[in-house]
Each structure stands twice: as structure tokens, then as C-alpha cells.
Design a protein around this motif. Sequence first.
Motif, PDB file in Angstrom:
ATOM      1  N   ARG A  37      -4.008  -9.627  10.095  1.00 53.08           N
ATOM      2  CA  ARG A  37      -5.247  -8.837  10.237  1.00 53.08           C
ATOM      3  C   ARG A  37      -5.659  -8.223   8.907  1.00 53.08           C
ATOM      4  N   ARG A  38      -6.927  -8.310   8.597  1.00 49.70           N
ATOM      5  CA  ARG A  38      -7.468  -7.640   7.417  1.00 49.70           C
ATOM      6  C   ARG A  38      -8.729  -6.897   7.792  1.00 49.70           C
ATOM      7  N   SER A  39      -8.959  -5.792   7.113  1.00 45.99           N
ATOM      8  CA  SER A  39     -10.208  -5.072   7.318  1.00 45.99           C
ATOM      9  C   SER A  39     -11.339  -5.861   6.681  1.00 45.99           C
ATOM     10  N   TRP A  42     -11.882   0.813   9.221  1.00 42.56           N
ATOM     11  CA  TRP A  42     -11.852   2.268   9.480  1.00 42.56           C
ATOM     12  C   TRP A  42     -12.306   2.971   8.199  1.00 42.56           C
ATOM     13  N   LYS A  43     -13.298   3.816   8.311  1.00 36.78           N
ATOM     14  CA  LYS A  43     -13.837   4.535   7.153  1.00 36.78           C
ATOM     15  C   LYS A  43     -13.740   6.038   7.387  1.00 36.78           C
ATOM     16  N   SER A  44     -13.817   6.782   6.289  1.00 36.03           N
ATOM     17  CA  SER A  44     -13.768   8.240   6.419  1.00 36.03           C
ATOM     18  C   SER A  44     -14.615   8.858   5.318  1.00 36.03           C
ATOM     19  N   ARG A 104      -7.807 -11.976  -0.358  1.00 41.98           N
ATOM     20  CA  ARG A 104      -7.121 -10.716  -0.093  1.00 41.98           C
ATOM     21  C   ARG A 104      -5.799 -10.906   0.641  1.00 41.98           C
ATOM     22  N   ARG A 144      -2.077 -10.196   1.512  1.00 37.18           N
ATOM     23  CA  ARG A 144      -1.366  -8.922   1.519  1.00 37.18           C
ATOM     24  C   ARG A 144       0.074  -9.108   1.037  1.00 37.18           C
TER      25      ARG A 144
HETATM   26  C1  LIG Z   1      -8.021   7.496   8.372  1.00 38.12           C
HETATM   27  C2  LIG Z   1      -8.435   6.367   7.488  1.00 38.12           C
HETATM   28  C3  LIG Z   1      -9.550   6.479   6.698  1.00 38.12           C
HETATM   29  C4  LIG Z   1      -9.943   5.459   5.840  1.00 38.12           C
HETATM   30  N1  LIG Z   1     -11.061   5.617   5.086  1.00 38.12           N
HETATM   31  C5  LIG Z   1     -11.455   4.632   4.265  1.00 38.12           C
HETATM   32  C6  LIG Z   1     -12.655   4.751   3.498  1.00 38.12           C
HETATM   33  O1  LIG Z   1     -13.395   5.734   3.596  1.00 38.12           O
HETATM   34  N2  LIG Z   1     -12.981   3.762   2.654  1.00 38.12           N
HETATM   35  C7  LIG Z   1     -12.200   2.633   2.541  1.00 38.12           C
HETATM   36  O2  LIG Z   1     -12.554   1.747   1.761  1.00 38.12           O
HETATM   37  N3  LIG Z   1     -11.080   2.482   3.256  1.00 38.12           N
HETATM   38  C8  LIG Z   1     -10.692   3.450   4.126  1.00 38.12           C
HETATM   39  N4  LIG Z   1      -9.552   3.304   4.855  1.00 38.12           N
HETATM   40  C9  LIG Z   1      -8.727   2.092   4.660  1.00 38.12           C
HETATM   41  C10 LIG Z   1      -9.303   0.875   5.361  1.00 38.12           C
HETATM   42  O3  LIG Z   1      -9.533   1.147   6.738  1.00 38.12           O
HETATM   43  C11 LIG Z   1      -8.327  -0.328   5.259  1.00 38.12           C
HETATM   44  O4  LIG Z   1      -7.149  -0.064   5.904  1.00 38.12           O
HETATM   45  C12 LIG Z   1      -8.055  -0.679   3.820  1.00 38.12           C
HETATM   46  O5  LIG Z   1      -9.237  -1.099   3.213  1.00 38.12           O
HETATM   47  C13 LIG Z   1      -6.993  -1.791   3.685  1.00 38.12           C
HETATM   48  O6  LIG Z   1      -7.445  -2.973   4.295  1.00 38.12           O
HETATM   49  P1  LIG Z   1      -6.553  -3.751   5.340  1.00 38.12           P
HETATM   50  O7  LIG Z   1      -6.705  -3.006   6.645  1.00 38.12           O
HETATM   51  O8  LIG Z   1      -7.096  -5.130   5.345  1.00 38.12           O
HETATM   52  O9  LIG Z   1      -5.139  -3.701   4.842  1.00 38.12           O
HETATM   53  C14 LIG Z   1      -9.168   4.288   5.759  1.00 38.12           C
HETATM   54  C15 LIG Z   1      -8.039   4.152   6.573  1.00 38.12           C
HETATM   55  C16 LIG Z   1      -7.668   5.173   7.423  1.00 38.12           C
HETATM   56  C17 LIG Z   1      -6.443   5.003   8.291  1.00 38.12           C
END
Ligand SMILES: Cc1cc2nc3c(=O)[nH]c(=O)nc-3n(C[C@H](O)[C@H](O)[C@H](O)COP(=O)(O)O)c2cc1C
Length: 192
Positions: free
Chosen positions: A11-13, A135-137, A177, A179
Amino acid sequence: MSEIFEFLVKRRSASILVDPKPKREELEQILNLAGTVPDHGQLRPYRFVVVEGEARARFGEALVDAADAHRPEKLEDRMKAKIAAKAFAAPLQILLVYSPVASDKIHAWEQMASASCTGYAAVLGAIALGYGAVWKSFAYDPGPLLQGLLSLTSEEKFLGWVNIGTEKDKETQRAEREREPLDLRRYAQFLS
Ligand SMILES: Cc1cc2nc3c(=O)[nH]c(=O)nc-3n(C[C@H](O)[C@H](O)[C@H](O)COP(=O)(O)O)c2cc1C
């Protein structure tokens, strides 16, 4: 490797998300999946606010308001536009709210841990249905507009949001990408 394990480990974001977005029935499936996370006492210490279509403009304004409320100097228009655009980074967003339940037995940290799992579950559910998700924040706590949009109480906390849509150029993005596997000597201990 079983198919389900391979799905999880690969899985990748997503980065670029466009239409089509999940249909209403699929969205409900994703939310239901989020409701299956480990949850001590079955308290359901979370809730969701789904933002799509026109509502994204309101979400964008609320993000700008939050940034404005926490900065000593006023935001430049260029910066405001950049922040507001976060709401349009995907056709649909699930805003995650930690919503603790009064309990003598289940500590707040356990409830927060459970609520945090919903973000991952929503990402997995969206991807399992063939969409992309991430997931973004936001660096700032909610200001009045975001508090209003979320109907946030003083006990609740905004945990960010999950962007969902169709992943653009999915194969290229994924190929670039790979991992790194977890360095188990550093991150795991085996006691026996
Ligand atoms: C609580 C939380 C907030 C996050 N906020 C952001 C964000 O604002 N911007 C961002 O690029 N990634 C953010 N991430 C990370 C991405 O969701 C993601 O996990 C990361 O880009 C790695 O990619 P992957 O899931 O393919 O390993 C956040 C993750 C978590 C758990």
C-alpha cells in the motif's frame, strides 16, 4: 505471500487525486470499515465529517482561518490561496475527529489510539475499493471556522483528513516510490 498481505505491505499513499470519487455506497463502506478499528470498551471515540463538492470551499476557508488565528502577522493572499487549495487536493475528504467518551476504565490515550486507527482504516478501505488515498493534516489547531464546520467541542480534537479520489498516473507514481523494508535490528526487539 497471501494476496491480502501483499495488498497491505505494498500500500502507498497517493499524491495526485482526481475524479471520479467514491460513490455514496462506497463512501459508506469506507466509513463502516473505519468503524471496525480496535476499540477498548467499544466506545467509538471518533466521528467523521465528509467534505465534497461545494463544501470544499468552506473547508478551505476554515483552514485559512485556522492559520490566520495562530499567526502574529496577517497571511499574504498567495499563502491564503495555497492553504485554501488543500481542500481541493482531492474530490472528497473525510475529516477525522477524536471524540472521547467519559470512562473510568478506558483512558484517554487508549481512545485516542483507537480514533487514530480510523485514518489508516479509511485509507486502506479507499484503496481496497480501487481509489487512491492519503492522510493529511495541518500545522495549526482549528480556529473558529473549522471548529464550526466540525461542531468541535472542547474535548474533541481534529486529527486531520483523508483525501480520497482516483489516483492520477498511478503506475508511474508507484514505481517511483518503492518502500525500504523496516530495519528490524533498529525498530524491533525479540524477547524469548
Ligand atoms: C496524522 C497524520 C498526518 C499526516 N499529515 C500529512 C500531511 O499533512 N502531508 C503529507 O504529505 N503527509 C502527511 N502524512 C503522511 C502521509 O499520510 C503518508 O503516510 C506519507 O506520505 C507516506 O506515504 P505512504 O503511506 O505511501 O508510506 C500524515 C500522516 C499521519 C498519520
